[in-house]
Design an enzyme around this catalytic site. Structure first.
Site, PDB file in Angstrom:
ATOM      1  N   LYS A   1       0.841  -1.196   0.000  1.00 30.66           N
ATOM      2  CA  LYS A   1       0.000   0.000   0.000  1.00 30.66           C
ATOM      3  C   LYS A   1       0.881   1.254   0.000  1.00 30.66           C
ATOM      4  O   LYS A   1       0.705   2.151  -0.796  1.00 30.66           O
ATOM      5  CB  LYS A   1      -0.907  -0.028   1.230  1.00 30.66           C
ATOM      6  CG  LYS A   1      -1.820   1.155   1.371  1.00 30.66           C
ATOM      7  CD  LYS A   1      -2.772   0.962   2.533  1.00 30.66           C
ATOM      8  CE  LYS A   1      -3.478   2.276   2.856  1.00 30.66           C
ATOM      9  NZ  LYS A   1      -4.427   2.162   3.954  1.00 30.66           N
TER      10      LYS A   1
ATOM     11  N   GLU B   1      -4.831  -6.854  14.795  1.00 33.46           N
ATOM     12  CA  GLU B   1      -4.350  -5.519  14.436  1.00 33.46           C
ATOM     13  C   GLU B   1      -5.516  -4.520  14.518  1.00 33.46           C
ATOM     14  O   GLU B   1      -5.324  -3.336  14.775  1.00 33.46           O
ATOM     15  CB  GLU B   1      -3.731  -5.517  13.022  1.00 33.46           C
ATOM     16  CG  GLU B   1      -2.744  -4.377  12.805  1.00 33.46           C
ATOM     17  CD  GLU B   1      -1.967  -4.472  11.495  1.00 33.46           C
ATOM     18  OE1 GLU B   1      -2.555  -4.220  10.428  1.00 33.46           O
ATOM     19  OE2 GLU B   1      -0.763  -4.789  11.530  1.00 33.46           O
TER      20      GLU B   1
ATOM     21  N   LYS C   1       9.323  -0.876  14.453  1.00 33.33           N
ATOM     22  CA  LYS C   1       9.928  -0.572  13.144  1.00 33.33           C
ATOM     23  C   LYS C   1      10.991   0.513  13.313  1.00 33.33           C
ATOM     24  O   LYS C   1      12.090   0.420  12.753  1.00 33.33           O
ATOM     25  CB  LYS C   1       8.860  -0.045  12.170  1.00 33.33           C
ATOM     26  CG  LYS C   1       7.819  -1.045  11.724  1.00 33.33           C
ATOM     27  CD  LYS C   1       6.915  -0.379  10.686  1.00 33.33           C
ATOM     28  CE  LYS C   1       5.657  -1.175  10.424  1.00 33.33           C
ATOM     29  NZ  LYS C   1       4.706  -0.502   9.547  1.00 33.33           N
TER      30      LYS C   1
ATOM     31  N   GLU D   1      10.469  -4.566   4.741  1.00 33.33           N
ATOM     32  CA  GLU D   1      10.591  -5.964   4.305  1.00 33.33           C
ATOM     33  C   GLU D   1      10.284  -6.093   2.810  1.00 33.33           C
ATOM     34  O   GLU D   1      11.005  -6.747   2.060  1.00 33.33           O
ATOM     35  CB  GLU D   1       9.616  -6.863   5.086  1.00 33.33           C
ATOM     36  CG  GLU D   1       9.925  -7.006   6.555  1.00 33.33           C
ATOM     37  CD  GLU D   1       9.215  -5.952   7.421  1.00 33.33           C
ATOM     38  OE1 GLU D   1       8.947  -4.838   6.930  1.00 33.33           O
ATOM     39  OE2 GLU D   1       8.951  -6.262   8.592  1.00 33.33           O
TER      40      GLU D   1
ATOM     41  N   HIS E   1      -5.055 -33.404  17.301  1.00 33.78           N
ATOM     42  CA  HIS E   1      -3.937 -34.237  17.759  1.00 33.78           C
ATOM     43  C   HIS E   1      -2.783 -33.393  18.270  1.00 33.78           C
ATOM     44  O   HIS E   1      -1.660 -33.887  18.384  1.00 33.78           O
ATOM     45  CB  HIS E   1      -3.501 -35.167  16.632  1.00 33.78           C
ATOM     46  CG  HIS E   1      -4.615 -36.089  16.222  1.00 33.78           C
ATOM     47  ND1 HIS E   1      -4.843 -37.303  16.831  1.00 33.78           N
ATOM     48  CD2 HIS E   1      -5.614 -35.930  15.326  1.00 33.78           C
ATOM     49  CE1 HIS E   1      -5.916 -37.876  16.290  1.00 33.78           C
ATOM     50  NE2 HIS E   1      -6.401 -37.051  15.377  1.00 33.78           N
TER      51      HIS E   1
ATOM     52  N   GLY F   1      -4.847  -2.020   5.152  1.00 32.70           N
ATOM     53  CA  GLY F   1      -4.055  -3.165   4.693  1.00 32.70           C
ATOM     54  C   GLY F   1      -4.745  -4.499   4.953  1.00 32.70           C
ATOM     55  O   GLY F   1      -4.797  -5.372   4.081  1.00 32.70           O
ATOM     56  N   ARG F   2      -5.292  -4.663   6.136  1.00 34.00           N
ATOM     57  CA  ARG F   2      -5.909  -5.953   6.499  1.00 34.00           C
ATOM     58  C   ARG F   2      -7.312  -6.108   5.923  1.00 34.00           C
ATOM     59  O   ARG F   2      -7.978  -7.103   6.165  1.00 34.00           O
ATOM     60  CB  ARG F   2      -5.899  -6.131   8.017  1.00 34.00           C
ATOM     61  CG  ARG F   2      -6.518  -4.972   8.799  1.00 34.00           C
ATOM     62  CD  ARG F   2      -6.131  -5.035  10.273  1.00 34.00           C
ATOM     63  NE  ARG F   2      -6.626  -3.904  11.039  1.00 34.00           N
ATOM     64  CZ  ARG F   2      -5.986  -2.747  11.186  1.00 34.00           C
ATOM     65  NH1 ARG F   2      -4.839  -2.539  10.595  1.00 34.00           N
ATOM     66  NH2 ARG F   2      -6.513  -1.799  11.939  1.00 34.00           N
TER      67      ARG F   2
END
Ligand code: F6P
Length: 545
Positions: free
Chosen positions: A210, A357, A513, A216, A388, A271-272
Site C-alpha cells: 500500500k 491488528e 519498526k 521488508e 492431535h 491493509g488488512r
C-alpha cells in the site's frame, strides 16, 4: 447516535449484562440443553449462504436480547451507515473506511467528497482483469519472449496474508500449470526458497505494498530485481517482469516499474481489509477474473446482510456480540478458529491480522484508556490436525477458549474410502463431535460407569461447558470465501464499536519498526548508537561476534 468512542460501561445494557451474567453464569451447557430440547435450532441463524449455530455458547435468548440492546445503545446501526457513507471513522488516521465499496457491483455508485468511488474501483478491476487475462493466456511475454508461468507476490501483512490465504483457499479453482509463491519475511530464506527453482524468463513479480515503503517488502523487491537482472541481463526486463500494487505512484516509478503496470487503490482501504482490492491481483492471476468477481459478490452479499439484517438474524453482528460476551462477561481471552477444510489452512493466520491488528487497542476514540478488556487473541489450525495437538488444552486445560468451528457440506475432493464412511463423512463427524465434547464433557460418574479405575477417573473427566460457534456452508467456492471473510470483518467492526476503539489504525506496530531502523547501523558496521539499553548493546555485540 451515542457519543463515539466512550466507555461501553456508559450503556445501560452493560450493567444489565453484568447482572445477567451473575444470574446465568453458573448454568452449564448441559443444563441449558436439558431444559430446552429445541435449543440446537433455536439458537441458530442463517443468512448470506451461511448457517451459524451458536447454541453451544453460554447464553440464553435473554443474553442475546441484552447484547442486541447493547449494540443499539452503542449506535452500531449508525456506525454501519457512517462507514458506508465515507465518514472518517478511522479517526486517528483521519480516513474513511470503505472496503465495502471494493465489492459494490458495477453500475452502483458511492459518492465520497464528490467522487464516485465505485466507478474508480471498477476501473482498477477492469485493468486487473485485462492484465490477468493477458498473463493467463500467454499474451504477456517476458523479456526474452517466453510466456509467464510463475507469479511471485512480494508483500507483508495485509499485502501478503490476504493473497496467500485466498490463493490457498481457492487453489481448487486455480491454474495448475502456473506456480504461485508468496514472499513476505525480510529473512532472506523466504526469498531464496521462493525462487530457487524458478526460471527468471518465465517469472513475474507482483510487488504489493500500500505504502511502497515497507522495509521488508522493499528489501525483497530489490533482491528480486537483482535476481531477475542477473539472469535476464538488462534493465529493460524490469518492465516485463515486475508490476506493482500500491497507492504510491511516485515510489513505484522510482523503483523502475512502469506506472502503466501499477494497480492502484486508495487510502480508505486498510491493509488488512485489502485482499479484495488490487492487492488481490495474485489471486485474480491464479483463479481468473470470473472467480475473483464471484468472490467480490460473496463479500457484497455479506455486507448487505450485515448492514440490513435485524441484529438477532445478523450473523457477523451476533458473532461480534458473542465475542464481547465471552471476553467481557465470561472473562475469556482467546478464540480458536478451527476450519475443517484443508484449503483454509491459512485462514487462522489471516484472521490474526484482521482481528488483532484491528482490536488490539488500549485507548478509546475519546482518547481515554479503555476500562474494559478489548480484542482477544485469535489463533487456530485446520481440523482434524489440531485435534492431535492443542485440543487437549481446549478440552481439559485451565483456560476456557471459545472456538469457531467451520465446515462445508460438499467436499471439493470427494474421496471414497474402501468402506463407507468416506473421508468427508469422517471429517464432519469429527467437527460435530468436537463441539459436543467441548460443550457437554463427561462427568466422573460417566467415566466411572465405563469401568475406569477410580484413581484414573479424575484425569478422564471432561469438564465441558466450553463454548463454541459452528459455521456451516455448502461448499468452499469463491463466493463463499468472500462471505466468510466479510463475516469476520463485520464481526471485528461490531466488537470495535462496542468497545469504543478505532479498529482501523495500527499505531502499535510503529515503535518496533523505528527501533529496528535505529539499531541497524550498530549491527552493520558497529556505529555507536546513543541511548541504547545494555541488553540491546549486548545482543548486538553477540551478533557481530
Ligand atoms: O506494519 C503493519 C502494516 O502497516 C499493516 O497494517 C499492513 O498490512 C502491512 O504493514 C503492510 O503495509 P504495506 O502494504 O504498506 O507494505
Amino acid at each position: 447516535m451515542t457519543e463515539r468512542g466512550t466507555s461501553p460501561r456508559t450503556a445501560p445494557a452493560w450493567d444489565l449484562l453484568t447482572q445477567h451474567v451473575a444470574d446465568i453464569g453458573g448454568t452449564t451447557l448441559r443444563e441449558f440443553f436439558a431444559a430446552d430440547g429445541d435449543r440446537g435450532t433455536a439458537l441458530a441463524v442463517e443468512g448470506s449462504g451461511l448457517y451459524l449455530d451458536y447454541s453451544k455458547q453460554r447464553v440464553t435468548a435473554d443474553t442475546v436480547d441484552l447484547l442486541c440492546q447493547l449494540a443499539d445503545e452503542r449506535g452500531l446501526r449508525d456506525y454501519f451507515a457512517a462507514m458506508a457513507s465515507g465518514e472518517h471513522i478511522n479517526v486517528t488516521e483521519n480516513r474513511a473506511v470503505l472496503h465495502v465499496a471494493l465489492r459494490m457491483p458495477k453500475g452502483t455508485a458511492l459518492m465520497v467528497d464528490g467522487v464516485d468511488v465505485v466507478a474508480q474501483v471498477h476501473e482498477v478491476l477492469d485493468h486487473m482483469a485485462a492484465f490477468a487475462d493477458s498473463v493467463r493466456e500467454g499474451a504477456w511475454r517476458g523479456h526474452t519472449g517466453k510466456a509467464i508461468k510463475n507469479i511471485v507476490n512480494i508483500g507483508i501483512g495485509g499485502s501478503d496474508l490476504g493473497p496467500v490465504m485466498a490463493y490457498e483457499a481457492l487453489k481448487h479453482y486455480s491454474r495448475r500449470d502456473m506456480t504461485f509463491r508468496f514472499v513476505s519475511n525480510v529473512d532472506g530464506t523466504d526469498f531464496a526458497e521462493a525462487v530457487v527453482d524458478l526460471d527468471a524468463e518465465e517469472t513475474l513479480f507482483v510487488v504489493s505494498s500500500k505504502t511502497f515503503t515497507t522495509q521488508e517488502t522493499m528489501t525483497n523487491a530489490h533482491s528480486a530485481r537483482s535476481w531477475a537482472l542477473a539472469r535476464l541481463g538488462s534493465e529493460d526486463a524490469v518492465a516485463k517482469h515486475f508490476v506493482a500494487v500500491s497507492t504510491n505512484a511516485n515510489a513505484v516509478a522510482s523503483f523502475g516499474i512502469d506506472t502503466a503496470n501499477m494497480f492502484g487503490f486508495w487510502d480508505w482501504v486498510g491493509g488488512r481489509y485489502s485482499m479484495d482490492s488490487a492487492i488481490g491481483l495474485s489471486t485474480m492471476l491464479a483463479v481468473g477474473p470470473g472467480n475473483f468477481h464471484a468472490m467480490l459478490a460473496g463479500f457484497h452479499e455479506m455486507d448487505e446482510h450485515a448492514r440490513t439484517a435485524p441484529w438477532r438474524q445478523n450473523l457477523p453482528v451476533l458473532m461480534g456480540l458473542l465475542n464481547v460476551w465471552n471476553r467481557n462477561f465470561l472473562g475469556t481471552s482467546s478464540v480458536a478458529v478451527l476450519p475443517y477444510e484443508q484449503y483454509l489452512k491459512r485462514f487462522p493466520a489471516y484472521l490474526q491480522q484482521l482481528t488483532m491488528e484491528s482490536n488490539g487497542k488500549s485507548v478509546r476514540l475519546d482518547g481515554q484508556l479503555v476500562d474494559t478488556e478489548t480484542g482477544a487473541v485469535f489463533w487456530g489450525e485446520p481440523g482434524t490436525n489440531g485435534q492431535h495437538s492443542f485440543y487437549q488444552l481446549i478440552h481439559q486445560g485451565t483456560t476456557v477458549i471459545p472456538s469457531d468451528f467451520l465446515f462445508f457440506r460438499t467436499p471439493l475432493n470427494p474421496l471414497p474410502a474402501a468402506d463407507a464412511p468416506d473421508h468427508h463423512d469422517l471429517l464432519i463427524a469429527n467437527v460435530i463431535a468436537q463441539s459436543a465434547a467441548l460443550a457437554f464433557g463427561k462427568t466422573a460418574e460417566e467415566v466411572a460407569a465405563e469401568g475406569v479405575a477410580p484413581e484414573i477417573v479424575p484425569a478422564k473427566v471432561m469438564p465441558g461447558n466450553r463454548p463454541s460457534n459452528t459455521v456451516v456452508a455448502e461448499v468452499l467456492d469463491p463466493r463463499t470465501l468472500g462471505r466468510l471473510v466479510a463475516l469476520y470483518e463485520h464481526s471485528v467492526f461490531t466488537q470495535g464499536v462496542i468497545w469504543g476503539i478505532d479498529s482501523f489504525d495500527q499505531w502499535g506496530v510503529e515503535l518496533g519498526k523505528i527501533m529496528a531502523k535505529r539499531v541497524t547501523p550498530l549491527l552493520v558496521d558497529g556505529t555507536e548508537v546513543p541511548g541504547l539499553d545494555s541488553s540491546t548493546i549486548a545482543l548486538a555485540a553477540r551478533y557481530r561476534g
